[in-house]
Design a protein around this motif. Sequence first.
Motif, PDB file in Angstrom:
ATOM      1  N   LEU A 104       9.031  -4.310  98.888  1.00 22.34           N
ATOM      2  CA  LEU A 104       7.691  -4.047  99.405  1.00 22.34           C
ATOM      3  C   LEU A 104       7.235  -2.648  99.009  1.00 22.34           C
ATOM      4  O   LEU A 104       6.191  -2.454  98.396  1.00 22.34           O
ATOM      5  CB  LEU A 104       7.656  -4.232 100.923  1.00 22.34           C
ATOM      6  CG  LEU A 104       6.264  -4.284 101.554  1.00 22.34           C
ATOM      7  CD1 LEU A 104       6.281  -5.160 102.799  1.00 22.34           C
ATOM      8  CD2 LEU A 104       5.734  -2.918 101.933  1.00 22.34           C
ATOM      9  N   GLY A 105       8.043  -1.667  99.337  1.00 18.59           N
ATOM     10  CA  GLY A 105       7.684  -0.293  99.003  1.00 18.59           C
ATOM     11  C   GLY A 105       7.726  -0.042  97.501  1.00 18.59           C
ATOM     12  O   GLY A 105       6.904   0.703  96.966  1.00 18.59           O
ATOM     13  N   SER A 161      11.686   3.781  97.512  1.00 17.80           N
ATOM     14  CA  SER A 161      11.678   2.853  98.648  1.00 17.80           C
ATOM     15  C   SER A 161      12.880   1.933  98.622  1.00 17.80           C
ATOM     16  O   SER A 161      13.431   1.646  97.562  1.00 17.80           O
ATOM     17  CB  SER A 161      10.402   2.011  98.640  1.00 17.80           C
ATOM     18  OG  SER A 161       9.309   2.823  98.964  1.00 17.80           O
ATOM     19  N   LEU A 162      13.213   1.467  99.804  1.00 17.27           N
ATOM     20  CA  LEU A 162      14.414   0.647  99.939  1.00 17.27           C
ATOM     21  C   LEU A 162      14.224  -0.756  99.393  1.00 17.27           C
ATOM     22  O   LEU A 162      15.071  -1.291  98.695  1.00 17.27           O
ATOM     23  CB  LEU A 162      14.806   0.604 101.416  1.00 17.27           C
ATOM     24  CG  LEU A 162      16.145  -0.002 101.816  1.00 17.27           C
ATOM     25  CD1 LEU A 162      16.569   0.588 103.144  1.00 17.27           C
ATOM     26  CD2 LEU A 162      16.096  -1.501 101.913  1.00 17.27           C
ATOM     27  N   CYS A 163      13.109  -1.402  99.738  1.00 12.82           N
ATOM     28  CA  CYS A 163      12.990  -2.808  99.362  1.00 12.82           C
ATOM     29  C   CYS A 163      11.795  -3.036  98.447  1.00 12.82           C
ATOM     30  O   CYS A 163      11.009  -2.132  98.179  1.00 12.82           O
ATOM     31  CB  CYS A 163      12.890  -3.697 100.595  1.00 12.82           C
ATOM     32  SG  CYS A 163      11.222  -3.883 101.239  1.00 12.82           S
ATOM     33  N   VAL A 189       6.946  -8.635 105.377  1.00 16.10           N
ATOM     34  CA  VAL A 189       8.215  -8.168 104.825  1.00 16.10           C
ATOM     35  C   VAL A 189       9.313  -9.224 104.985  1.00 16.10           C
ATOM     36  O   VAL A 189      10.297  -9.227 104.250  1.00 16.10           O
ATOM     37  CB  VAL A 189       8.623  -6.809 105.448  1.00 16.10           C
ATOM     38  CG1 VAL A 189       9.029  -6.978 106.896  1.00 16.10           C
ATOM     39  CG2 VAL A 189       9.730  -6.137 104.655  1.00 16.10           C
ATOM     40  N   SER A 228       4.420  -2.603 106.385  1.00 12.72           N
ATOM     41  CA  SER A 228       5.646  -1.856 106.132  1.00 12.72           C
ATOM     42  C   SER A 228       6.502  -1.932 107.388  1.00 12.72           C
ATOM     43  O   SER A 228       6.008  -1.730 108.491  1.00 12.72           O
ATOM     44  CB  SER A 228       5.308  -0.396 105.828  1.00 12.72           C
ATOM     45  OG  SER A 228       6.471   0.388 105.965  1.00 12.72           O
ATOM     46  N   CYS A 229       7.799  -2.190 107.221  1.00 12.23           N
ATOM     47  CA  CYS A 229       8.622  -2.347 108.422  1.00 12.23           C
ATOM     48  C   CYS A 229       8.962  -1.001 109.019  1.00 12.23           C
ATOM     49  O   CYS A 229       9.387  -0.908 110.155  1.00 12.23           O
ATOM     50  CB  CYS A 229       9.882  -3.141 108.103  1.00 12.23           C
ATOM     51  SG  CYS A 229      11.179  -2.167 107.338  1.00 12.23           S
ATOM     52  N   GLY A 230       8.809   0.071 108.232  1.00 12.67           N
ATOM     53  CA  GLY A 230       9.018   1.407 108.774  1.00 12.67           C
ATOM     54  C   GLY A 230      10.430   1.916 108.670  1.00 12.67           C
ATOM     55  O   GLY A 230      10.748   2.999 109.148  1.00 12.67           O
ATOM     56  N   LYS A 231      11.286   1.138 108.026  1.00 17.40           N
ATOM     57  CA  LYS A 231      12.684   1.543 107.980  1.00 17.40           C
ATOM     58  C   LYS A 231      12.910   2.762 107.089  1.00 17.40           C
ATOM     59  O   LYS A 231      13.720   3.623 107.414  1.00 17.40           O
ATOM     60  CB  LYS A 231      13.515   0.366 107.479  1.00 17.40           C
ATOM     61  CG  LYS A 231      14.990   0.631 107.449  1.00 17.40           C
ATOM     62  CD  LYS A 231      15.744  -0.664 107.288  1.00 17.40           C
ATOM     63  CE  LYS A 231      17.225  -0.375 107.155  1.00 17.40           C
ATOM     64  NZ  LYS A 231      18.013  -1.580 107.274  1.00 17.40           N
ATOM     65  N   CYS A 232      12.194   2.843 105.962  1.00 17.51           N
ATOM     66  CA  CYS A 232      12.416   4.004 105.089  1.00 17.51           C
ATOM     67  C   CYS A 232      11.126   4.815 104.958  1.00 17.51           C
ATOM     68  O   CYS A 232      10.031   4.272 104.944  1.00 17.51           O
ATOM     69  CB  CYS A 232      12.960   3.578 103.732  1.00 17.51           C
ATOM     70  SG  CYS A 232      11.844   2.608 102.743  1.00 17.51           S
ATOM     71  N   CYS A 271       8.027   4.547 102.092  1.00 16.58           N
ATOM     72  CA  CYS A 271       7.100   3.448 102.301  1.00 16.58           C
ATOM     73  C   CYS A 271       6.297   3.650 103.580  1.00 16.58           C
ATOM     74  O   CYS A 271       5.080   3.527 103.592  1.00 16.58           O
ATOM     75  CB  CYS A 271       7.888   2.138 102.335  1.00 16.58           C
ATOM     76  SG  CYS A 271       6.970   0.699 102.846  1.00 16.58           S
ATOM     77  N   ARG A 272       6.972   4.022 104.662  1.00 16.79           N
ATOM     78  CA  ARG A 272       6.288   4.166 105.941  1.00 16.79           C
ATOM     79  C   ARG A 272       5.258   5.285 105.907  1.00 16.79           C
ATOM     80  O   ARG A 272       4.112   5.091 106.300  1.00 16.79           O
ATOM     81  CB  ARG A 272       7.314   4.435 107.053  1.00 16.79           C
ATOM     82  CG  ARG A 272       6.700   4.549 108.444  1.00 16.79           C
ATOM     83  CD  ARG A 272       7.735   4.909 109.498  1.00 16.79           C
ATOM     84  NE  ARG A 272       8.261   6.251 109.315  1.00 16.79           N
ATOM     85  CZ  ARG A 272       9.536   6.538 109.091  1.00 16.79           C
ATOM     86  NH1 ARG A 272      10.430   5.580 109.024  1.00 16.79           N
ATOM     87  NH2 ARG A 272       9.930   7.788 108.931  1.00 16.79           N
ATOM     88  N   PRO A 315      14.562  -5.221 105.994  1.00 15.25           N
ATOM     89  CA  PRO A 315      15.425  -5.442 104.826  1.00 15.25           C
ATOM     90  C   PRO A 315      16.660  -4.558 104.900  1.00 15.25           C
ATOM     91  O   PRO A 315      16.664  -3.530 105.580  1.00 15.25           O
ATOM     92  CB  PRO A 315      14.553  -5.007 103.648  1.00 15.25           C
ATOM     93  CG  PRO A 315      13.168  -4.918 104.167  1.00 15.25           C
ATOM     94  CD  PRO A 315      13.277  -4.609 105.615  1.00 15.25           C
TER      95      PRO A 315
HETATM   96  S1  SF4 Z   1      10.236  -0.202 101.522  1.00 21.25           S
HETATM   97 FE1  SF4 Z   1      10.890  -2.036 102.613  1.00 21.25          FE
HETATM   98  S2  SF4 Z   1      12.511  -1.275 103.931  1.00 21.25           S
HETATM   99 FE2  SF4 Z   1      11.325   0.528 103.355  1.00 21.25          FE
HETATM  100  S3  SF4 Z   1       9.823   0.738 105.010  1.00 21.25           S
HETATM  101 FE3  SF4 Z   1       8.896  -0.430 103.320  1.00 21.25          FE
HETATM  102  S4  SF4 Z   1       9.187  -2.527 103.979  1.00 21.25           S
HETATM  103 FE4  SF4 Z   1      10.629  -1.322 105.163  1.00 21.25          FE
END
Ligand code: SF4
Lengths: 591, 160
Positions: free
Chosen positions: A497-498, A493-495, A277, A448-452, A455-456, A295
């Motif tokens: 990646l998702g 998703s926020l970024c 990410v 996944s960074c797990g922020k949202c 995606c998580r 992100p």
């Molecule tokens: S969409 Fe982006 S910000 Fe959200 S959990 Fe996935 S990697 Fe993290």
Amino acid sequence: MHMLVCGGTGCRASASDAIVETLNSELAAKGMENEVQVIMTGCFGFCEKGPIVKILPDNTFYTQVTPADSAEIVAEHIVKGRKVNRLLYTDPENKEHISDSKHMGFYKKQLRIALRNCGVINPENVEEYIARDGYQAIGKVFEMGAQATIEQMKKSGLRGRGGGGFPTGLKWEIASKNHADQKYVVCNADEGDPGAFMDRSILEGDPHSVIEAMTINGFCIGATKGLVYIRAEYPLAIKRLQIAIDQAREYGLLGKDILGSGFDFDIELRYGAGAFVCGEETALIHSMEGERGEPTVKPPFPAESGYLGKPTNVNNVETFANIPVIILKGAEWFSAIGSEKSKGTKVFALAGKINNVGLIEVPMGTTLREVIYEIGGGIKNGKKFKAVQTGGPSGGCLTEKHLDTPIDYDNLLAVGSMMGSGGMIVMDEDDCMVSVAKFYLEFTVEESCGKCSPCRIGNKRLHELLERITKGEGTMEDLDRLRNLSHVIKDSSLCGLGQTSPNPVLSTLDNFYDEYVAHVTERKCPAGQCKSLMQYVIDQEACVGCTACARNCPVNAIAGDRKKPHVIDTSICIKCGACIEKCKFNAISIQ
Amino acid sequence: MSHVKVELKKEDVAKIKEICKTFHNNPGELINVLHKAQSFFGYLPAEVQEIVAVELNIPVAKVYGVVTFYSFFTMLPKGQHPISICTGTACYVRGAEKVLDEFKRILNVSVGETTPDGKFSLGCLRCVGACGLAPVVMVGEKVYGRVSPDGVKDILKEYE
Ligand code: SF4
Ligand SMILES: Cc1cc2nc3c(=O)[nH]c(=O)nc-3n(C[C@H](O)[C@H](O)[C@H](O)COP(=O)(O)O)c2cc1C
């Protein structure tokens, strides 16, 4: 005379260091060490046939060289002027030796702009870069001025090669208009797509082109500081980049008052630590600040508020590598190459079940068919083509019917994949597309960074559904669930990646729906890859009782007397496939 | 996360402090500090993180948060010969999974574990970029290309 030895990571893993050493000692033994120079270059691209040794000026291209071949190359080619035929590339069609790489199918359709110096110069010697017009572009930029340079960049039509395809000139213009006491230029060398090695090869083979372009970027937007965010997993690229930065400083090409222009610019390295990410630009910036690489919502874009809250321009390695040539040859020259909306070339890391694995660069608008069959030499072991995956974990799997699609940003998006950073993986009839989708989801879940939560949690659910299907426990409703959930994840998703992670699922559902259905309704994996759905069976007629299978079975699941048909105990069998590989009589099959 | 209690020697503590100092005890350099510390100790036990936190004047939780976020950082010691199987896409389609299974079977450990004698640890990594040689295995710094399940025994033999 020069002998160029490929020093890319792939060839070095195959002992190209030792080749340089033996070539040098053979030359010394013949007293020719002063006449012939052995140089370790960056990647030639033709990794399948590595290690590669190229001899100049006659352009002889030796393939799959070993240290033991050095004596013969020196004694025959260098001393007597006779080519060592057995090391030349053999044309797979007419079986003739080809000694000049220009005439090989692999190189014919390629056009090398970003890779122009890879495999040509010694990346650890700034003078070789200078001899190939290096650091002339920065001189020209100082004369033209920042505004005119940005205009040139806009006119050239160059779009970001890191995946998004945002027009580079426009990005620079925005960053140049934001006023601040300090601005930054960042080079994104995080290259997280598994199976892609374009950026690394550029940094290993031609680091000065990136340094020069970052300096140009700094001058245009008014930044005096550059940062390269590079993966810690790339030790060779880091080493060569650091050498290049040191040499550039020594030659006054970085530092204070560059080339007497009054402009100051310097570059530092920042290391990534294994998080996909962090390739996303806002996450990358947080990581450079020493934080977790999560992100944040855009806007604000980095051009407004980036590193340490200051205006920051982020570009990809390959984007930068194009810039010095564009400045020198002009925007018109560049925009004449490529397709209507995607100008120039794109580098791809061509890999998977293909004959010519390697690093290639083709004009935008080249078709997938040309890349796979003409450059790639077709599918390995005479198997049938099944799919090609572009765009890594964010992209999709394309099939036979997409092969004549001209490659560019917009066309790939239209057919459900994307350009991504340039990974291109070819798959054959033995690859199960449900498993491929699962493979990518496994990656996404881990990264996944797990922020949202879409995606998580969503990707984890997708992965579980795919897991069920590959185990033969899926239902038809699961297929609809996959599709619906994929759309939810993409939309919420926020970024990036998702927003792109369900693409491998959606594209395989679109293009290989029958294969999903076979897993669900017939509990069968047509490609024979899903272990839970297969059983190994020995054909009692065909088996001659040679015992090869029983001897090679790691868990002793095969029983039978010598010269009598054998049987597999399916309750012990771990389905490793060792027996099939060992059976000379094709008596074992998967059912 | 299982916790390995380690006693840091006096010179180790001094070394960590020295590393922090080379980065001017700047919290923004946390990741670079951790890279240096890990290359020195081989891993980042809680005790090391605590000293880094004090030196950079940030909460231990923040250091821990960063260490656990990035897969490059590890809180467990690696084996004498760390084995990494590339599980990038190119290696995956060319059979990396079977190679990994064979390592697991012979060494009798799972991914992320170390053999009881401390000799080998098994891990996965994403693409070393030698896709032409897929599937690829790394033992320490050495890269092995075109590895087949049959070849696994021979690789391990080199380190007996
Ligand atoms: S969409 Fe982006 S910000 Fe959200 S959990 Fe996935 S990697 Fe993290
Ligand atoms: C999940 C994710 C991963 C990314 N990884 C990379 C990467 O490895 N390298 C890269 O250059 N850009 C990557 N990008 C794109 C960057 O965010 C950014 O758009 C790019 O570096 C801008 O440079 P460009 O305009 O020159 O392409 C990634 C984006 C996302 C959403």
